[in-house]
Design an enzyme around this catalytic site. Structure first.
Site, mmCIF file in Angstrom:
data_model
loop_
_atom_site.group_PDB
_atom_site.id
_atom_site.type_symbol
_atom_site.label_atom_id
_atom_site.label_comp_id
_atom_site.label_asym_id
_atom_site.label_seq_id
_atom_site.Cartn_x
_atom_site.Cartn_y
_atom_site.Cartn_z
ATOM 1 N N LYS A 22 31.941 69.650 58.058
ATOM 2 C CA LYS A 22 30.552 69.257 58.320
ATOM 3 C C LYS A 22 30.150 69.626 59.751
ATOM 4 O O LYS A 22 29.089 70.188 59.983
ATOM 5 C CB LYS A 22 30.394 67.745 58.118
ATOM 6 C CG LYS A 22 29.082 67.197 58.635
ATOM 7 C CD LYS A 22 28.952 65.712 58.393
ATOM 8 C CE LYS A 22 29.341 64.847 59.563
ATOM 9 N NZ LYS A 22 28.402 64.825 60.680
ATOM 10 N N ASN A 23 31.010 69.292 60.704
ATOM 11 C CA ASN A 23 30.620 69.477 62.102
ATOM 12 C C ASN A 23 30.645 70.940 62.546
ATOM 13 O O ASN A 23 30.231 71.254 63.660
ATOM 14 C CB ASN A 23 31.505 68.626 63.025
ATOM 15 C CG ASN A 23 31.170 67.140 62.869
ATOM 16 O OD1 ASN A 23 30.174 66.788 62.238
ATOM 17 N ND2 ASN A 23 32.003 66.282 63.427
ATOM 18 N N CYS A 116 21.429 55.848 66.661
ATOM 19 C CA CYS A 116 21.925 55.931 65.299
ATOM 20 C C CYS A 116 22.884 54.780 65.074
ATOM 21 O O CYS A 116 23.012 53.898 65.909
ATOM 22 C CB CYS A 116 22.618 57.266 65.049
ATOM 23 S SG CYS A 116 24.226 57.350 65.803
ATOM 24 N N ARG A 121 22.481 57.398 71.310
ATOM 25 C CA ARG A 121 23.047 58.759 71.319
ATOM 26 C C ARG A 121 22.191 59.575 72.275
ATOM 27 O O ARG A 121 21.267 60.271 71.867
ATOM 28 C CB ARG A 121 23.013 59.372 69.917
ATOM 29 C CG ARG A 121 23.830 58.644 68.862
ATOM 30 C CD ARG A 121 25.321 58.885 68.930
ATOM 31 N NE ARG A 121 25.738 60.228 68.569
ATOM 32 C CZ ARG A 121 26.212 60.575 67.376
ATOM 33 N NH1 ARG A 121 26.274 59.701 66.410
ATOM 34 N NH2 ARG A 121 26.617 61.810 67.141
ATOM 35 N N ASP A 305 36.118 60.118 65.276
ATOM 36 C CA ASP A 305 35.810 60.124 63.838
ATOM 37 C C ASP A 305 36.992 59.677 62.974
ATOM 38 O O ASP A 305 36.817 59.410 61.782
ATOM 39 C CB ASP A 305 35.371 61.530 63.395
ATOM 40 C CG ASP A 305 33.943 61.831 63.824
ATOM 41 O OD1 ASP A 305 33.277 60.938 64.357
ATOM 42 O OD2 ASP A 305 33.506 62.983 63.628
ATOM 43 N N ARG A 397 26.928 61.707 53.542
ATOM 44 C CA ARG A 397 26.591 62.577 54.681
ATOM 45 C C ARG A 397 27.753 63.513 55.028
ATOM 46 O O ARG A 397 27.527 64.593 55.563
ATOM 47 C CB ARG A 397 26.260 61.740 55.921
ATOM 48 C CG ARG A 397 24.922 61.050 55.891
ATOM 49 C CD ARG A 397 24.624 60.415 57.230
ATOM 50 N NE ARG A 397 24.962 61.320 58.304
ATOM 51 C CZ ARG A 397 25.610 60.998 59.429
ATOM 52 N NH1 ARG A 397 25.966 59.763 59.649
ATOM 53 N NH2 ARG A 397 25.882 61.900 60.340
HETATM 54 C C1 UD1 Z 1 29.899 65.296 67.660
HETATM 55 C C2 UD1 Z 1 30.140 65.189 66.190
HETATM 56 C C3 UD1 Z 1 30.525 63.779 65.836
HETATM 57 C C4 UD1 Z 1 31.696 63.336 66.668
HETATM 58 C C5 UD1 Z 1 31.417 63.551 68.148
HETATM 59 C C6 UD1 Z 1 32.626 63.260 69.056
HETATM 60 C C7 UD1 Z 1 28.676 66.853 65.172
HETATM 61 C C8 UD1 Z 1 27.490 67.086 64.324
HETATM 62 N N1 UD1 Z 1 28.933 65.561 65.475
HETATM 63 O O1 UD1 Z 1 28.791 64.473 67.966
HETATM 64 O O2 UD1 Z 1 30.869 63.728 64.465
HETATM 65 O O3 UD1 Z 1 31.893 61.956 66.439
HETATM 66 O O4 UD1 Z 1 31.045 64.907 68.374
HETATM 67 O O5 UD1 Z 1 33.688 64.106 68.720
HETATM 68 O O6 UD1 Z 1 29.403 67.765 65.540
HETATM 69 N N2 UD1 Z 1 26.726 62.016 75.581
HETATM 70 C C9 UD1 Z 1 25.869 61.758 76.621
HETATM 71 N N3 UD1 Z 1 24.786 62.558 76.792
HETATM 72 C C10 UD1 Z 1 24.528 63.606 75.947
HETATM 73 C C11 UD1 Z 1 25.401 63.863 74.877
HETATM 74 C C12 UD1 Z 1 26.503 63.044 74.708
HETATM 75 O O7 UD1 Z 1 26.078 60.823 77.391
HETATM 76 O O8 UD1 Z 1 23.529 64.305 76.160
HETATM 77 C C13 UD1 Z 1 27.919 61.167 75.364
HETATM 78 C C14 UD1 Z 1 27.862 60.393 74.048
HETATM 79 O O9 UD1 Z 1 27.155 59.181 74.169
HETATM 80 C C15 UD1 Z 1 29.320 60.166 73.758
HETATM 81 C C16 UD1 Z 1 29.987 61.425 74.334
HETATM 82 O O10 UD1 Z 1 29.043 61.993 75.222
HETATM 83 O O11 UD1 Z 1 29.787 59.060 74.474
HETATM 84 C C17 UD1 Z 1 30.399 62.458 73.304
HETATM 85 O O12 UD1 Z 1 29.315 62.756 72.461
HETATM 86 P P1 UD1 Z 1 29.139 64.205 71.809
HETATM 87 O O13 UD1 Z 1 30.410 64.963 71.936
HETATM 88 O O14 UD1 Z 1 27.891 64.807 72.344
HETATM 89 O O15 UD1 Z 1 28.938 63.862 70.310
HETATM 90 P P2 UD1 Z 1 27.993 64.621 69.324
HETATM 91 O O16 UD1 Z 1 27.918 66.076 69.674
HETATM 92 O O17 UD1 Z 1 26.732 63.852 69.191
#
Ligand code: UD1
Length: 417
Positions: A22-23, A116, A121, A305, A397
């Site tokens: 998925k990711n 979410c 997020r 995850d 999902r």
């Molecule tokens: C992706 C995955 C999700 C997985 C996560 C962590 C997809 C579609 N989703 O989510 O399944 O659980 O990686 O491996 O690939 N953060 C910030 N600011 C930002 C972005 C992130 O502070 O702009 C923080 C988040 O709150 C979190 C951390 O960074 O604490 C990691 O998040 P991130 O790696 O961005 O997760 P996703 O890409 O949303």
């Protein structure tokens, strides 16, 4: 509202091919936007998140057709650059379209994705990465207006190795003339998969899988054909299911090296593992033992995850295990549901102390989020008696035919209306 009914305690036996990740598939489908023409993506799982991504692509003017696990995207007639709120709400990770639209059209408008089930997020890292590449971004009343009239390759520093921000920066950088270096990049296998797809499109990109990714942007790209990697979290789910219910299973389609952190936990808990290229076999004959603290961390650390899923298996084992969730704030919502099944779990902030109770018992429980829902299925398979898991929309999902696949392995699980 449909639900899964599970008669627990049946060991799992047999072999299963794990579906595509998925990711990986979401950013790869977004990357198809980068050029006019037809890209062909194989091993695409049939998930509601993938359907939502195809809806967005169609709304933007692309043709998007699925046949079996192959999706064909024709981005020739891309005509819009705005994604309405209801589609952004449906899938938070659609923020990935920001980078793809900026690179192709130099403009993108979408609503702020908001929080979410896992808590807030934020997307500040996405926005600062795009700004570093020259994008002008206006944030007004929940809307994001991005213009990329003077995009240029530069150094982008990420203070946290965010998966989504790294992917957004990679896609934007493809449309920025000059050299972009993403420093502090996420190293997840799905980032390597995106790089491999971009390479197939003719991009000059390297370094994915390390903390520094280089993109020589402004190079002419072309549509490509690609096969998405296997889903390491779906694989972790089936392995934890067999650990909870006992038995002997073999998974194909997922490289074991993408799951090292999960496999070593299962081994420590008493499972026997054998791996080969694209193959993982697990045997479990005795109750799981408590293991050293499980701390979620960016790859190659233990994946956030996988936290709920492993917790569900260990809650029905013997001995204590400390979990520490370091990535998301609200990722223990499955704990209350596991307690309904007899689990002994104490929460304190980011920590969860799980004391194995020997065997969980069946109960009526509710999925709280995607992996939390899968965790309840894992718990139900190992529990004594009947478990009913509702709110299946969360599970859909990220898992294609979870119940059918588990039945193939001998589980007693069925979906009831
Ligand atoms: C992706 C995955 C999700 C997985 C996560 C962590 C997809 C579609 N989703 O989510 O399944 O659980 O990686 O491996 O690939 N953060 C910030 N600011 C930002 C972005 C992130 O502070 O702009 C923080 C988040 O709150 C979190 C951390 O960074 O604490 C990691 O998040 P991130 O790696 O961005 O997760 P996703 O890409 O949303």
């Amino acid at each position: 509202m449909s639900y899964y009914e599970i008669q627990g305690g049946r060991p799992l036996y047999g072999s299963l091919a794990v579906h595509g990740a998925k990711n990986s598939v979401l950013p790869i489908l977004a990357a198809c936007l980068l050029v006019p023409g037809q890209s062909v993506i194989h091993n695409c799982p049939d998930l509601s998140d993938v359907a939502a991504t195809l809806d967005i692509l169609r709304l933007l003017g692309c043709r998007a057709d699925r046949e079996g696990d192959t999706i064909v995207i024709d981005a020739t007639a891309l005509s819009r650059w705005d994604i309405p709120e209801h589609l952004m709400r449906e899938m938070r990770s659609s923020v990935i379209f920001l980078g793809a639209l900026l690179a192709r059209l130099g403009t993108a408008e979408l609503s702020y994705p908001g929080g979410c089930e896992l808590g807030p997020r934020p997307i500040d890292l996405h926005l600062s990465a795009l700004r570093a590449l020259g994008a002008e971004i206006l944030e007004e009343q929940g809307a994001l207006c991005c213009r990329g009239n003077s995009l240029r390759g530069r150094e982008v520093c990420l203070s946290i190795p965010s998966v989504g921000a790294t992917e957004n920066a990679m896609l934007t950088a493809c449309g920025c003339p000059g050299l972009t270096t993403i420093v502090g990049a996420a190293q997840e296998p799905e980032i390597v998969d995106l790089q491999n797809f971009l390479l197939a499109m003719g991009a000059r990109i390297s370094g994915a899988g390390t903390p520094a990714i280089s993109v020589q942007g402004g190079v002419a790209l072309h549509p490509a054909q690609y096969r998405v990697m296997g889903d390491r979290i779906a694989a972790a789910t089936y392995l934890c299911a067999a650990a909870a219910a006992r038995g002997e299973i073999e998974l194909t389609g997922v490289p074991p090296e993408t799951l090292t952190a999960v496999l070593s936990c299962l081994e420590e808990a008493g499972c026997t593992l054998h791996t080969g290229p694209d193959r993982i076999a697990l045997a479990c004959a005795a109750p799981l033992r408590g293991i050293s603290p499980v701390r979620t961390a960016p790859y190659p650390g233990f994946p956030t995850d996988g936290q709920a899923i492993l917790m569900a298996a260990l809650a029905g084992g013997e001995g204590a295990t400390l979990f520490v969730e370091n990535i998301f704030d609200a990722r223990y919502r499955h704990v209350d549901e596991l307690r309904r099944m007899g689990a002994d779990i104490q929460l304190a902030g980011r920590a969860a102390m799980v004391s194995g109770v020997g065997r969980l018992h069946g109960a009526a429980v509710r999925s709280t989020d995607l992996r939390g829902g899968a965790a309840l299925v894992v718990a139900g398979l190992g529990a004594e008696g009947t478990t009913q898991v509702s709110e299946l929309r969360h599970i859909r999902r990220g898992y294609q035919e979870l119940d059918k696949n588990l039945r193939t392995l001998g589980a007693d699980i069925r979906e009831l209306p």
